[in-house]
Write an enzyme that holds these catalytic residues in place. Sequence first.
Site, mmCIF file in Angstrom:
data_model
loop_
_atom_site.group_PDB
_atom_site.id
_atom_site.type_symbol
_atom_site.label_atom_id
_atom_site.label_comp_id
_atom_site.label_asym_id
_atom_site.label_seq_id
_atom_site.Cartn_x
_atom_site.Cartn_y
_atom_site.Cartn_z
ATOM 1 N N LYS A 1 0.824 -1.202 0.000
ATOM 2 C CA LYS A 1 0.000 0.000 0.000
ATOM 3 C C LYS A 1 0.866 1.264 0.000
ATOM 4 C CE LYS A 1 -3.674 -2.490 2.449
ATOM 5 N NZ LYS A 1 -4.519 -2.561 3.665
ATOM 6 N N HIS B 1 -1.601 -5.557 1.447
ATOM 7 C CA HIS B 1 -2.823 -6.350 1.292
ATOM 8 C C HIS B 1 -2.451 -7.715 0.733
ATOM 9 C CE1 HIS B 1 -6.733 -7.705 -0.306
ATOM 10 N NE2 HIS B 1 -6.067 -8.011 -1.403
ATOM 11 N N ASN C 1 -1.554 -0.323 7.450
ATOM 12 C CA ASN C 1 -1.036 -1.668 7.758
ATOM 13 C C ASN C 1 -0.180 -2.269 6.642
ATOM 14 O OD1 ASN C 1 -3.026 -2.322 5.928
ATOM 15 N ND2 ASN C 1 -4.176 -3.670 7.310
ATOM 16 N N GLU D 1 -8.756 -10.855 -7.933
ATOM 17 C CA GLU D 1 -7.876 -9.688 -7.791
ATOM 18 C C GLU D 1 -6.776 -9.674 -8.854
ATOM 19 O OE1 GLU D 1 -8.570 -9.353 -2.951
ATOM 20 O OE2 GLU D 1 -6.691 -10.171 -3.729
ATOM 21 N N TYR E 1 -12.374 -3.388 -3.806
ATOM 22 C CA TYR E 1 -12.968 -3.399 -2.467
ATOM 23 C C TYR E 1 -14.501 -3.433 -2.516
ATOM 24 C CZ TYR E 1 -8.343 -2.272 -0.602
ATOM 25 O OH TYR E 1 -7.009 -2.316 -0.254
#
Length: 289
Positions: free
Chosen positions: A149, A255, A252, A266, A189
């Site tokens: 990310k 992914h 975080n 994905e 998402y």
Amino acid sequence: MLIYADSEEVSNFINIFVEEHGEAPSFNIFESCEKVEKKGVENSNSEEQMKTENNSGRSTASQLQELTQFCQSQTITQINKRWGPKPLDGPISIDFINQMLEARKVKSYPYSHDLDPSKFMKVFNPHTSNLYKTSTMTDAHERSFIMVKPDGVQRGIVGEIIKRFEQRGFKLVALKMVTPTRVLLEQHYDEHQGKKFFEPLLQYIGSGPVVAMVWEGLNVVSVGRKMLGATDPAKSEPGTIRGDFAIVTGRNIAHGSDSDKSAKREIDLWFRADELAVWTNSAERWIYE
């Protein structure tokens, strides 16, 4: 020219196919139509031979009739077609198998013309064949989508994440840096639409470049999730990526696909088929049994 389920040709052919496509072939393997036609003419001259029962209780004549009917309904192009970027779901000629093996300098033995048709392998089922029940390498082609990310990119952790997956033994098959569009993120998402964190999440992931990757290997989806750690870094074990480099859920680092189904969805969203590299890692024989 007949083919046996346990022959070296079939084994070599399947191994090469799995290596190139990441999964077992899903098509039928038939005797070439030219051979079927010739054999049918030869056997039609011998009524007694046509009534001979094989080990499965079905006559040679009935098997030849089935093959002949199949061949008559297909064009030569369909029979001899080569595989494309994805596994075929149609028939393929044994002649092509031998051509493919020869082109790759793989050892191949010629078949005798008088082999028993009862042992002819008309259908190959990758889910039940013994050729796959003991093969770890088949499962070693599982794939997962991993994305570093924007916070991971900005903090210079991309190399560390790649290093950990490589050192674990997984194979990198796709990699690119991109600033994702809102349309792409909404699709990625989609399951979170309507939730209060949906908009902030899209703004965060779309705020800068991300590094999208596809990793391949045995249990890479489940193991990759463990390597990343819990979604909440505060609950991640030390030694995991989030446990070592993150503090809060909203930053975080990375992914990872949470299931094989999600991984396929994905990967298709983020990569074209021609962006997925097909290559052999020479270290695999030291990683897998």
